[in-house]
Design an enzyme around this catalytic site. Structure first.
Site, PDB file in Angstrom:
ATOM      1  N   GLU A  56       0.593  -1.204   0.049  1.00 32.93           N
ATOM      2  CA  GLU A  56       0.075   0.116   0.037  1.00 32.93           C
ATOM      3  C   GLU A  56       0.822   1.424   0.027  1.00 32.93           C
ATOM      4  O   GLU A  56       0.498   2.463  -0.738  1.00 32.93           O
ATOM      5  CB  GLU A  56      -0.846   0.012   1.379  1.00 32.93           C
ATOM      6  N   CYS A  81      -2.521  -4.023   7.163  1.00 29.68           N
ATOM      7  CA  CYS A  81      -2.215  -4.293   8.544  1.00 29.68           C
ATOM      8  C   CYS A  81      -2.689  -3.012   9.197  1.00 29.68           C
ATOM      9  O   CYS A  81      -2.689  -1.911   8.844  1.00 29.68           O
ATOM     10  CB  CYS A  81      -0.596  -4.504   8.679  1.00 29.68           C
ATOM     11  N   TRP A 179      21.697 -38.159 -12.239  1.00 28.92           N
ATOM     12  CA  TRP A 179      20.556 -37.284 -13.018  1.00 28.92           C
ATOM     13  C   TRP A 179      19.557 -37.942 -13.508  1.00 28.92           C
ATOM     14  O   TRP A 179      19.984 -38.672 -14.637  1.00 28.92           O
ATOM     15  CB  TRP A 179      21.281 -35.954 -13.577  1.00 28.92           C
ATOM     16  N   ASP A 209      24.221 -38.498  -2.218  1.00 28.31           N
ATOM     17  CA  ASP A 209      24.318 -37.669  -3.251  1.00 28.31           C
ATOM     18  C   ASP A 209      25.213 -36.300  -2.789  1.00 28.31           C
ATOM     19  O   ASP A 209      25.592 -35.649  -3.717  1.00 28.31           O
ATOM     20  CB  ASP A 209      22.984 -37.209  -3.405  1.00 28.31           C
ATOM     21  N   LEU A 213      21.981 -28.328  -2.419  1.00 28.16           N
ATOM     22  CA  LEU A 213      20.719 -27.640  -1.874  1.00 28.16           C
ATOM     23  C   LEU A 213      20.624 -26.196  -2.118  1.00 28.16           C
ATOM     24  O   LEU A 213      20.102 -25.341  -1.270  1.00 28.16           O
ATOM     25  CB  LEU A 213      20.333 -28.110  -0.331  1.00 28.16           C
ATOM     26  N   ARG A 216      21.801 -22.521  -7.487  1.00 27.64           N
ATOM     27  CA  ARG A 216      22.797 -22.130  -8.176  1.00 27.64           C
ATOM     28  C   ARG A 216      22.343 -22.150  -9.743  1.00 27.64           C
ATOM     29  O   ARG A 216      23.035 -21.266 -10.468  1.00 27.64           O
ATOM     30  CB  ARG A 216      23.898 -23.124  -8.109  1.00 27.64           C
ATOM     31  N   GLU A 291      12.990 -32.816  -0.395  1.00 29.72           N
ATOM     32  CA  GLU A 291      13.462 -33.392  -1.518  1.00 29.72           C
ATOM     33  C   GLU A 291      14.012 -34.822  -1.511  1.00 29.72           C
ATOM     34  O   GLU A 291      14.824 -35.159  -2.507  1.00 29.72           O
ATOM     35  CB  GLU A 291      14.677 -32.336  -2.306  1.00 29.72           C
TER      36      GLU A 291
END
Length: 354
Positions: A56, A81, A179, A209, A213, A216, A291
Site C-alpha cells: 500500500e 495491516c 541425474w 548424493d 541444496l 545455483r 527433496e
C-alpha cells in the site's frame, strides 16, 4: 457483495504484482496493491522484502498527483495491516492519504490483524468492500495461510523418478547424484527452491548424493537447509553445511548451536515429523520443500503431511534401484501435467492435508 469485471481485473493485477515478491517477503505474506481513478490505474506497488515498505505504501507513494486520491479506490489482495511491526500500520497511511474507498481481496487470518484493519478503516469513514477473487487470493498466500491456520509450514514434496519408477540406481561408485531429469527440469527445480523458505532431506540422501541444496541454476536466495540425521552421521564437510546459509539438523542428541548450524533435539520414537513441523512453525518457517530421499518422502505421504507433490518423470530407465515413493494414496489423476522437453511434470494438490 457482487463485484463487476473491472474490480476483478484490478484485483488480479494486485495478485500479479504480489507474486513478484515470492521468496523474498518471509515471514510476511505476498501483497500487491493498485490505486484506481476513473477506471485507470494511477499507482501500483507490491511488498518486495520483509522489513521494507508494504504494498500500500509503494502504491500510494507512486501516485504522481495526490489530489486524485480522495476520489480514487485502493485495491489490495490482503487486508491492510493495523499493527506496528517493522513498519507503521498501512491503515494509518490510507486514512491520511484521503482515500475513501478500499477493496480487499481477503481478510488477513493473522491474529494481530484479522478484521481489525477493516474495522479501523470503516471507523475512519472509509468504505471497505471485501471478498473478491478470494480463492485466487488464498492460493497466492497458501504458505502464509497454512502457517496461520494449521500452525505448520506449507509442505511441498518434490522428486524425480525414472520411467520405470526409481529414484536412484541400486549401487553407485561416487556419492553424487545420478541425474534423472533434464537441465530444463533441474533449472525449474532451482526456481522452486528460491521460492520456498526451507528445503529438507534425510541423512541417507546427504550421504549418497552430497547435495548442495542451493539455487545455483537460478537467481534467488538459497533456502534454509534442514537435515534429519538422528545419529549425526553426515560429516560436517558435506556440501549442505556450506556457511552461505543456515542449517538446522534434527538430531536424537542434545540441542545446541555450532556457528551457522543449529542442532534441534527430537524424540524420534514419538511422532518425529510433528515435532519437526512444530519446531519450524515456532521458528517462523512458512514453507518446506522436501527433496528426499524415499523414506523421508514416504513418511510425509503416509502421515498425510503434505500440501503439494511435484513429481518429474525423466526419460531414463534403470531396470532396478531405489523405488520412488508409493503414491497409491494420491488421486489417480494429477491436478496438472506438463511436458518439459521430454520430461513430464506431474503435480498433485492434497485437499485432505492434515
Amino acid at each position: 457483495m457482487k463485484f463487476g469485471m473491472s474490480a476483478s481485473k484490478f484485483m488480479n493485477k494486485c495478485i500479479a504484482l504480489a507474486k513478484q515478491g515470492l521468496g523474498n517477503t518471509y515471514p510476511n505474506p505476498l501483497v500487491g496493491c493498485v490505486v484506481v481513478h476513473n477506471k485507470q490505474v494511477i499507482g501500483s506497488g507490491w511488498h518486495q522484502k520483509s522489513g521494507g515498505p508494504h504494498a500500500e505504501v509503494h502504491a500510494i507513494h507512486s501516485v504522481s498527483d495526490h489530489s486524485l486520491l480522495s476520489d480514487s479506490t485502493l485495491y489490495v489482495n490482503l487486508e491492510p495491516c493495523s499493527h506496528h511491526g517493522k513498519t507503521p500500520p498501512c491503515t494509518d497511511l490510507i486514512i491520511q492519504s484521503g482515500i475513501r474507498h478500499v477493496v480487499v481481496g481477503m481478510q488477513d487470518p493473522f491474529k494481530k490483524v484479522n478484521g481489525r484493519g477493516i474495522q479501523i478503516l470503516r471507523h475512519a469513514g472509509v468504505r471497505v468492500d471485501i471478498g473478491i477473487e478470494v480463492d485466487a487470493c488464498r492460493e497466492l498466500n497458501k504458505r502464509f495461510v497454512t502457517t496461520v491456520e494449521k500452525q505448520r509450514p506449507y509442505i511441498i514434496l518434490k522428486w524425480a523418478e525414472t520411467t520405470d519408477g526409481f529414484l536412484a540406481p541400486k549401487t553407485k561408485t561416487t556419492n553424487e547424484p545420478v541425474w534423472i531429469s533434464n537441465i530444463l527440469s533441474r533449472t525449474l527445480a532451482h526456481q522452486w527452491r528460491a521460492e520456498e523458505q526451507s528445503i529438507l532431506i534425510g541423512k541417507q540422501t546427504a550421504l549418497d548424493d552430497n547435495p548442495e541444496l542451493t539455487t545455483r541454476l537460478q537467481k534467488g536466495t538459497s533456502p534454509v537447509r534442514l537435515l534429519i540425521d538422528p545419529k549425526e552421521q553426515v560429516n560436517r564437510i558435506a556440501k549442505l553445511f556450506n556457511p552461505d546459509q543456515k542449517v538446522v539438523v534434527f538430531t536424537a542428541n542434545k540441542s545446541r548451536t555450532e556457528g551457522h548450524i543449529e542442532y534441534v533435539a527430537i524424540d524420534f520414537s514419538a511422532n518425529g515429523l510433528q515435532q519437526i513441523l512444530s519446531t519450524l512453525f515456532q521458528k517462523g518457517i512458512q514453507s518446506i520443500m522436501v527433496e528426499g530421499g524415499s523414506i523421508t518422502l514416504q513418511n510425509f505421504i503416509d502421515s498425510g503431511l503434505w500440501d503439494e507433490a511435484r513429481v518429474i518423470v525423466g526419460q531414463e530407465k534403470f531396470g532396478d534401484g531405489i523405488s520412488a515413493p508409493n503414491t497409491s494414496s494420491f488421486s489417480a489423476k494429477p491436478n496438472t501435467t506438463t511436458t518439459l522437453e521430454g520430461d513430464v511434470l506431474k503435480k498433485w494438490v492434497n485437499s485432505q492435508a492434515h
